[in-house]
Design an enzyme around this catalytic site. Sequence first.
Site, short mmCIF file in Angstrom:
data_model
loop_
_atom_site.label_atom_id
_atom_site.label_comp_id
_atom_site.label_asym_id
_atom_site.label_seq_id
_atom_site.Cartn_x
_atom_site.Cartn_y
_atom_site.Cartn_z
N SER A 78 0.81 -1.22 0.00
CA SER A 78 0.00 0.00 0.00
C SER A 78 0.84 1.26 0.00
O SER A 78 0.32 2.36 -0.26
CB SER A 78 -0.94 0.01 1.21
OG SER A 78 -0.20 0.08 2.42
N ASN A 79 2.15 1.15 0.27
CA ASN A 79 3.04 2.32 0.26
C ASN A 79 3.37 2.78 -1.15
O ASN A 79 3.70 3.95 -1.37
CB ASN A 79 4.37 1.99 0.96
CG ASN A 79 4.24 1.58 2.40
OD1 ASN A 79 5.05 0.82 2.91
ND2 ASN A 79 3.22 2.06 3.11
N LEU A 80 3.30 1.89 -2.12
CA LEU A 80 3.87 2.16 -3.43
C LEU A 80 3.11 3.24 -4.20
O LEU A 80 3.65 3.80 -5.16
CB LEU A 80 3.92 0.87 -4.26
CG LEU A 80 4.69 -0.29 -3.61
CD1 LEU A 80 4.71 -1.49 -4.53
CD2 LEU A 80 6.11 0.13 -3.24
N ARG A 82 2.51 6.17 -3.27
CA ARG A 82 3.02 7.50 -2.99
C ARG A 82 4.48 7.52 -2.53
O ARG A 82 5.12 8.57 -2.56
CB ARG A 82 2.16 8.18 -1.91
CG ARG A 82 2.22 7.47 -0.57
CD ARG A 82 1.05 7.79 0.35
NE ARG A 82 1.14 7.05 1.61
CZ ARG A 82 0.79 5.77 1.74
NH1 ARG A 82 0.35 5.08 0.71
NH2 ARG A 82 0.89 5.16 2.90
N CYS A 201 -3.72 8.87 7.19
CA CYS A 201 -3.83 8.62 5.74
C CYS A 201 -4.51 7.29 5.45
O CYS A 201 -5.22 7.16 4.45
CB CYS A 201 -2.44 8.66 5.10
SG CYS A 201 -1.70 10.30 5.04
N CYS A 319 -12.87 27.46 7.77
CA CYS A 319 -12.37 27.68 6.40
C CYS A 319 -12.69 26.41 5.62
O CYS A 319 -13.65 25.72 5.96
CB CYS A 319 -10.87 28.00 6.41
SG CYS A 319 -9.83 26.70 7.10
#
Length: 357
Positions: A78-80, A82, A201, A319
């Site tokens: 799942s890191n790949l 980003r 994340c 905002c």
Amino acid sequence: MPISPLVEPAPSIRADERLRASRQIRLPEIGDAGQRRLANARVCVIGAGGLGSPVLRYLAAAGGGVIGGVGDDVVDTSNLQRQIVFGADDVGRPKAAVAAERVRDLSPRTEVIEHRLRLTNDNAADLFAPYDLVIDGSDSFDTRYAVADACASLGRPLVWGSVLRFDAQATVFWSAPPAGAPITLRDVFPAPPPAGEVPNCAEAGVLGALCGQLGGILVTEAVKLICGVGDPLLNRMLVLDALGSRVDEVPIGPVATAAQIGRVHVDDSETITRATLLDVRNLDEVAKGALPGARHVPLDDMLADAGSVPVGDVTVVYCQRGPRSRAAAQALAAHHPDTDIRVLLGGYAAWAERNTL
């Protein structure tokens, strides 16, 4: 405000390194002396994840002399999406080891120091002591505050970034700058939010390309500090909105009235209904939707004359996502010390998402 160079230049750099960095040396602001400063710099990078990956690559490409990488986890599939320093064949390997290999491949003259450990309040200061500058690419509040507190105690500049979903922020914290007012993470965010209040994340998602964009900004700030060029992000925060293709700048400073600024969750309809609502977004954002009954006071107007802004017994500022509302709430609290001032967690985006489900 320009500051003096953080690092003294190395006596010389080798001919192959001079050729490799020739396009950067051609910049008058960098030049030969700036490249030798980079070659003499010692930078510690926290994490090799979504932010740490591009930071390590661009810092090595810039010609950083010594790069320390901190982390104790392994590469996951799942890191790949980003974390661009890794490939599919690296899954299951220690991130620090793989990142060190990639840095050495890209910049053979760079000395890479692997710190395969979990950074804590107990070891952070000793770890950072040999370094000139720290770049924080971590993704947990415990680590972020341990990093920031250690840098503050040592007087080290901390290049800081945060990214979630389509939003990112960047700034420089420095408790002992050579010029200008000191600023630390706790001056702006005195304490971490309660557990579970802000998603990570894995829970909220993140745009991979935005991680790369922010990583480049963080390395740019590091290069500016090392070489003493440009205007570093001290006492101001860069806010990136990828969905709106917008980059804003928010002034930041010590929060003497932090205790007066509370938080309101988008599910707290009772408070939202009875509060005075202040929308500090830009007009084009307001045109796409706003909380019912909110008064529009653009952030620039708020910061210029917060004392003239009408408030109620309970005033909720919002905002699009959050960073601008905190700056506005600080300004209001300074002028209205007896008012219950709060920020809407997640801003209009979170409220709109809840109310369209």
